[in-house]
Scaffold this active site. Structure first.
Site, PDB file in Angstrom:
ATOM      1  N   ASN A 106       0.622  -1.529   0.323  1.00  0.00           N
ATOM      2  CA  ASN A 106      -0.193   0.144   0.148  1.00  0.00           C
ATOM      3  C   ASN A 106       0.782   1.375  -0.235  1.00  0.00           C
ATOM      4  O   ASN A 106       1.245   1.671   1.041  1.00  0.00           O
ATOM      5  CB  ASN A 106      -0.560   0.057   1.133  1.00  0.00           C
ATOM      6  CG  ASN A 106      -1.902   1.206   1.502  1.00  0.00           C
ATOM      7  OD1 ASN A 106      -2.513   1.644   0.449  1.00  0.00           O
ATOM      8  ND2 ASN A 106      -2.238   1.515   3.155  1.00  0.00           N
ATOM      9  N   HIS A 108       1.176   5.211   0.637  1.00  0.00           N
ATOM     10  CA  HIS A 108       0.053   5.720   1.795  1.00  0.00           C
ATOM     11  C   HIS A 108       1.021   7.149   1.853  1.00  0.00           C
ATOM     12  O   HIS A 108       2.101   7.191   2.276  1.00  0.00           O
ATOM     13  CB  HIS A 108       0.784   5.457   2.729  1.00  0.00           C
ATOM     14  CG  HIS A 108      -0.301   6.275   4.784  1.00  0.00           C
ATOM     15  ND1 HIS A 108      -2.167   5.825   4.420  1.00  0.00           N
ATOM     16  CD2 HIS A 108       0.184   7.179   5.031  1.00  0.00           C
ATOM     17  CE1 HIS A 108      -1.969   7.083   5.579  1.00  0.00           C
ATOM     18  NE2 HIS A 108      -0.991   7.760   6.231  1.00  0.00           N
ATOM     19  N   SER A 135       5.407   7.128   1.666  1.00  0.00           N
ATOM     20  CA  SER A 135       5.564   5.792   2.969  1.00  0.00           C
ATOM     21  C   SER A 135       4.977   4.831   1.952  1.00  0.00           C
ATOM     22  O   SER A 135       3.804   4.751   1.406  1.00  0.00           O
ATOM     23  CB  SER A 135       5.494   4.365   3.754  1.00  0.00           C
ATOM     24  OG  SER A 135       5.381   5.990   5.224  1.00  0.00           O
ATOM     25  N   ASP A 144      -2.568   0.487   7.861  1.00  0.00           N
ATOM     26  CA  ASP A 144      -1.764   1.122   7.957  1.00  0.00           C
ATOM     27  C   ASP A 144      -0.503   1.246   8.733  1.00  0.00           C
ATOM     28  O   ASP A 144       0.409   1.842   8.965  1.00  0.00           O
ATOM     29  CB  ASP A 144      -1.519   3.062   7.393  1.00  0.00           C
ATOM     30  CG  ASP A 144      -2.297   3.158   6.632  1.00  0.00           C
ATOM     31  OD1 ASP A 144      -2.227   2.501   5.427  1.00  0.00           O
ATOM     32  OD2 ASP A 144      -3.045   4.139   6.496  1.00  0.00           O
TER      33      ASP A 144
HETATM   34  C1  GAR Z   1      -2.117   8.715  -2.980  1.00  0.00           C
HETATM   35  O1  GAR Z   1      -1.495   9.718  -2.273  1.00  0.00           O
HETATM   36  C2  GAR Z   1      -2.542   7.397  -1.738  1.00  0.00           C
HETATM   37  O2  GAR Z   1      -1.627   7.355  -1.407  1.00  0.00           O
HETATM   38  C3  GAR Z   1      -3.372   8.006  -1.345  1.00  0.00           C
HETATM   39  O3  GAR Z   1      -4.201   8.502  -1.769  1.00  0.00           O
HETATM   40  C4  GAR Z   1      -3.862   8.996  -3.273  1.00  0.00           C
HETATM   41  C5  GAR Z   1      -4.263   8.570  -4.103  1.00  0.00           C
HETATM   42  O4  GAR Z   1      -3.912   9.153  -5.470  1.00  0.00           O
HETATM   43  N1  GAR Z   1      -4.044   6.684  -0.516  1.00  0.00           N
HETATM   44  C6  GAR Z   1      -4.331   6.456   1.130  1.00  0.00           C
HETATM   45  O5  GAR Z   1      -3.970   7.992   1.922  1.00  0.00           O
HETATM   46  C7  GAR Z   1      -4.718   4.896   1.591  1.00  0.00           C
HETATM   47  N2  GAR Z   1      -4.888   5.746   3.211  1.00  0.00           N
HETATM   48  P1  GAR Z   1      -3.918   9.072  -7.285  1.00  0.00           P
HETATM   49  O6  GAR Z   1      -5.525   7.944  -7.156  1.00  0.00           O
HETATM   50  O7  GAR Z   1      -3.964  10.438  -7.676  1.00  0.00           O
HETATM   51  O8  GAR Z   1      -3.297   7.992  -6.926  1.00  0.00           O
END
Ligand code: GAR
Length: 193
Positions: A106, A108, A135, A144
């Site tokens: 995942n 984060h 991360s 997480d």
């Molecule tokens: C990313 O920053 C990812 O790390 C986060 O959502 C965003 C997706 O962006 N995920 C979380 O926060 C999970 N807890 P994207 O759709 O533009 O790739």
């Protein structure tokens, strides 16, 4: 060649970067399917690359376990070596994590274990942090809380909003994620639960 399934919820900008990387002939992994828990905008990136997609809409199922069973059924059809959560904004049921563990990673937008959960960027700002980070972790049953595979610090700048900070974090996430997938594929990085 490592086969990868990617799960998303949102715009899929990190997915897009992974699709670009995986298209290079020397990249040791291939994305075989992209799934989402909703009608996610990011599925369009996969379609553009000719990668099969599926949607398992969370709200269409009685509970998390039933949703997870459908996700598992869809993933099973592609038999991926690795599952990448790239902005999937839902917790997977323990049964699905167990099915793929430790081959689920995942990304984060915070320097874990700081600021886990759905609002990593917002929480860092609210806490007045002067630095946060990005991360990539192995998914376990917690929020997480799995082993950290890669992470990097990113400063919080004066006047940062959730959006400006997140947009500075994402390129780092992309670089870390692509490198983690590459190192898993080459065997440089061994996954442990
Ligand atoms: C990313 O920053 C990812 O790390 C986060 O959502 C965003 C997706 O962006 N995920 C979380 O926060 C999970 N807890 P994207 O759709 O533009 O790739």
């Amino acid at each position: 060649m490592l086969t990868v399934a990617v799960l998303i919820s949102g715009t899929g900008s990190n997915l897009r970067a992974l699709l670009d990387a995986a298209r290079r002939p020397d990249f040791p992994a291939r994305i075989v399917v992209v799934g989402a828990d909703r009608d996610a905008e990011g599925l369009a990136h996969a379609e553009e690359f000719g990668i099969p997609t599926f949607t398992a809409p969370f709200r269409a199922f009685a509970d998390r376990d039933a949703w997870g069973e459908e996700l598992g059924r869809q993933l099973e059809a592609w038999n991926p070596d690795l599952v990448v959560l790239s902005g999937l904004m839902r917790l997977l049921p323990a049964s699905l994590v167990a099915r793929y563990s430790p081959r689920i990673v995942n990304t984060h937008p915070a320097y874990l274990p700081e600021f886990p959960g759905a609002h990593g960027v917002r929480d860092a700002l609210a806490a007045g942090a002067v630095q946060t980070g990005a991360s990539v972790i192995v998914v376990d049953d917690g929020i997480d809380s799995g082993p950290i595979l890669a992470q990097e610090r990113i400063p919080v700048l004066e006047g940062d909003t959730e959006q400006t900070l997140h947009e500075r974090i994402k390129p780092v996430e992309r670089r870390l994620l692509i490198d983690v997938v590459r190192r898993i594929a080459t065997g440089e990085l061994a996954l442990t639960p």
